[in-house]
Design a protein around this motif. Structure first.
Motif, PDB file in Angstrom:
ATOM      1  N   CYS A 245       0.832  -1.230   0.015  1.00  0.00           N
ATOM      2  CA  CYS A 245      -0.047  -0.134   0.145  1.00  0.00           C
ATOM      3  C   CYS A 245       0.880   1.146   0.168  1.00  0.00           C
ATOM      4  N   LYS A 246       2.002   1.299   0.869  1.00  0.00           N
ATOM      5  CA  LYS A 246       2.888   2.241   0.726  1.00  0.00           C
ATOM      6  C   LYS A 246       3.670   2.612  -0.955  1.00  0.00           C
ATOM      7  N   VAL A 247       3.951   1.686  -1.470  1.00  0.00           N
ATOM      8  CA  VAL A 247       4.443   1.732  -2.681  1.00  0.00           C
ATOM      9  C   VAL A 247       3.583   2.345  -3.780  1.00  0.00           C
ATOM     10  N   HIS A 248       2.311   2.056  -3.687  1.00  0.00           N
ATOM     11  CA  HIS A 248       1.029   2.305  -4.539  1.00  0.00           C
ATOM     12  C   HIS A 248       0.335   3.491  -4.027  1.00  0.00           C
ATOM     13  N   GLU A 249       0.699   4.062  -2.988  1.00  0.00           N
ATOM     14  CA  GLU A 249       0.205   5.357  -2.162  1.00  0.00           C
ATOM     15  C   GLU A 249      -1.414   4.951  -1.963  1.00  0.00           C
ATOM     16  N   ALA A 250      -1.562   3.953  -1.525  1.00  0.00           N
ATOM     17  CA  ALA A 250      -3.137   3.442  -0.950  1.00  0.00           C
ATOM     18  C   ALA A 250      -3.197   3.261   0.549  1.00  0.00           C
ATOM     19  N   ARG A 251      -4.430   3.394   1.101  1.00  0.00           N
ATOM     20  CA  ARG A 251      -4.683   3.129   2.578  1.00  0.00           C
ATOM     21  C   ARG A 251      -4.894   1.847   3.132  1.00  0.00           C
ATOM     22  N   LEU A 252      -4.419   1.397   3.932  1.00  0.00           N
ATOM     23  CA  LEU A 252      -4.666   0.125   4.391  1.00  0.00           C
ATOM     24  C   LEU A 252      -5.564   0.229   5.651  1.00  0.00           C
ATOM     25  N   ILE A 253      -6.757  -0.744   5.677  1.00  0.00           N
ATOM     26  CA  ILE A 253      -7.656  -0.931   6.640  1.00  0.00           C
ATOM     27  C   ILE A 253      -7.680  -2.320   7.305  1.00  0.00           C
ATOM     28  N   VAL A 254      -7.271  -2.634   8.278  1.00  0.00           N
ATOM     29  CA  VAL A 254      -7.576  -3.934   8.957  1.00  0.00           C
ATOM     30  C   VAL A 254      -8.709  -4.314   9.378  1.00  0.00           C
ATOM     31  N   ASN A 255      -9.386  -5.644   9.086  1.00  0.00           N
ATOM     32  CA  ASN A 255     -10.624  -5.933   9.557  1.00  0.00           C
ATOM     33  C   ASN A 255     -10.543  -6.806  10.956  1.00  0.00           C
ATOM     34  N   ASP A 256     -11.202  -6.237  11.969  1.00  0.00           N
ATOM     35  CA  ASP A 256     -11.179  -7.014  13.376  1.00  0.00           C
ATOM     36  C   ASP A 256     -10.111  -7.064  14.291  1.00  0.00           C
ATOM     37  N   TYR A 257      -8.878  -6.730  13.658  1.00  0.00           N
ATOM     38  CA  TYR A 257      -7.776  -6.984  14.578  1.00  0.00           C
ATOM     39  C   TYR A 257      -7.149  -5.724  14.938  1.00  0.00           C
ATOM     40  N   PRO A 258      -7.286  -4.873  16.027  1.00  0.00           N
ATOM     41  CA  PRO A 258      -6.898  -3.415  16.300  1.00  0.00           C
ATOM     42  C   PRO A 258      -5.392  -3.666  16.619  1.00  0.00           C
ATOM     43  N   GLN A 259      -4.791  -4.777  17.220  1.00  0.00           N
ATOM     44  CA  GLN A 259      -3.703  -5.041  17.646  1.00  0.00           C
ATOM     45  C   GLN A 259      -2.667  -4.861  16.082  1.00  0.00           C
ATOM     46  N   VAL A 260      -3.144  -5.638  15.328  1.00  0.00           N
ATOM     47  CA  VAL A 260      -2.655  -5.812  14.202  1.00  0.00           C
ATOM     48  C   VAL A 260      -2.636  -4.640  13.204  1.00  0.00           C
ATOM     49  N   ALA A 261      -3.743  -3.766  13.216  1.00  0.00           N
ATOM     50  CA  ALA A 261      -3.806  -2.381  12.612  1.00  0.00           C
ATOM     51  C   ALA A 261      -2.821  -1.610  13.093  1.00  0.00           C
ATOM     52  N   LEU A 262      -2.596  -1.599  14.549  1.00  0.00           N
ATOM     53  CA  LEU A 262      -1.695  -0.587  14.962  1.00  0.00           C
ATOM     54  C   LEU A 262      -0.226  -1.086  14.772  1.00  0.00           C
ATOM     55  N   ALA A 263       0.259  -2.210  14.762  1.00  0.00           N
ATOM     56  CA  ALA A 263       1.425  -2.862  14.612  1.00  0.00           C
ATOM     57  C   ALA A 263       1.686  -2.747  12.910  1.00  0.00           C
ATOM     58  N   ALA A 264       0.869  -2.712  12.082  1.00  0.00           N
ATOM     59  CA  ALA A 264       1.180  -2.577  10.621  1.00  0.00           C
ATOM     60  C   ALA A 264       1.336  -1.222  10.321  1.00  0.00           C
ATOM     61  N   GLY A 265       0.768  -0.419  10.943  1.00  0.00           N
ATOM     62  CA  GLY A 265       0.527   1.273  10.841  1.00  0.00           C
ATOM     63  C   GLY A 265      -0.536   1.406   9.883  1.00  0.00           C
ATOM     64  N   ALA A 266      -1.333   0.760   9.880  1.00  0.00           N
ATOM     65  CA  ALA A 266      -2.838   0.799   9.100  1.00  0.00           C
ATOM     66  C   ALA A 266      -3.251   2.248   9.210  1.00  0.00           C
ATOM     67  N   TYR A 267      -3.786   2.525   8.197  1.00  0.00           N
ATOM     68  CA  TYR A 267      -4.721   4.084   8.178  1.00  0.00           C
ATOM     69  C   TYR A 267      -6.047   3.921   9.114  1.00  0.00           C
ATOM     70  N   GLY A 268      -6.508   2.359   8.903  1.00  0.00           N
ATOM     71  CA  GLY A 268      -7.658   2.331   9.612  1.00  0.00           C
ATOM     72  C   GLY A 268      -7.961   0.900  10.257  1.00  0.00           C
TER      73      GLY A 268
END
Length: 213
Positions: free
Chosen positions: A55-78
């Motif tokens: 997503c960073k390479v393609h300038e897209a935003r990542l949203i992680v479904n269900d897993y807040p700890q994963v979203a935080l650790a992966a630096g997700a947008y949402g």
């Protein structure tokens, strides 16, 4: 900012989530929701880190479904939460105040609940039957969306609403005319041989409707 077109990940035919996501990104998608069910959290994190790099390479935003700890650790947008997932307040305490949080809804009561929880957008569906969902809620249909959007307007609820559930490119104009912010698709992109053409058609449909509003 909430994009008008969300891609909900699913494995490609004889492939993986990562392969499907990379193809969609290469075609020009800008909002990717990683939706992996019934897998250990460490495996979801390993995948999320790879998707985050793409997503960073393609300038897209990542949203992680269900897993807040994963979203935080992966630096997700949402983060996106289903109705049976962790409460929004608990997830917010984990991911912090800056991360976007979206929530699933199927009824007007759910919409009121989500608004009270302070989410940033609503994923409202399903539009029609879809095999992506294991426990499918009652189908809303176009008339249902029109009614729900009117109820929201009358109640002063102005959250962006994303239609989800079996949506194809040709469904976008009438859905947007009903007052929705955008759409989420999965199989409509994953199974397409010409992703670029389909994605361009979807974005054009979204832009045409909103530019005439």
């Amino acid at each position: 900012m909430i994009d008008r077109l969300h891609y909900i990940s699913q494995p490609s035919a004889n492939g993986s989530h990562l392969e499907a996501i990379e193809k969609v990104l290469l075609a020009g998608a800008r909002w990717i929701q990683l939706r992996v069910k019934n897998q250990p959290e460490e495996e979801v994190l390993a995948l999320a880190l790879k998707v985050a790099r793409l997503c960073k390479v393609h300038e897209a935003r990542l949203i992680v479904n269900d897993y807040p700890q994963v979203a935080l650790a992966a630096g997700a947008y949402g983060l996106h939460l289903g109705l049976n997932d962790m409460p929004v307040a608990e997830a917010r305490a984990i991911v912090g105040p800056e991360m976007i949080i979206g929530g699933t809804a199927n009824t007007y009561a759910h919409i009121e609940l989500r608004a009270a929880e302070g989410i940033d957008y609503i994923g409202l569906g399903p539009y029609r039957f879809t095999a992506t969902k294991q426990n499918l809620s009652p189908v809303i249909g176009l008339e249902g969306y029109t009614r729900l959007m009117k109820q929201m307007q009358e109640a002063g609820i102005h959250l962006p609403v994303i239609a989800i559930g079996g949506i194809e490119a040709e469904d976008i104009p009438p859905l947007m005319q009903a007052g929705l912010h955008g759409v989420a698709v999965s199989g409509a992109l994953t199974r397409q041989p010409d992703l670029s053409l389909t994605l361009r058609e979807m974005y054009n449909n979204l832009q045409a409707v909103h530019s005439n509003c």
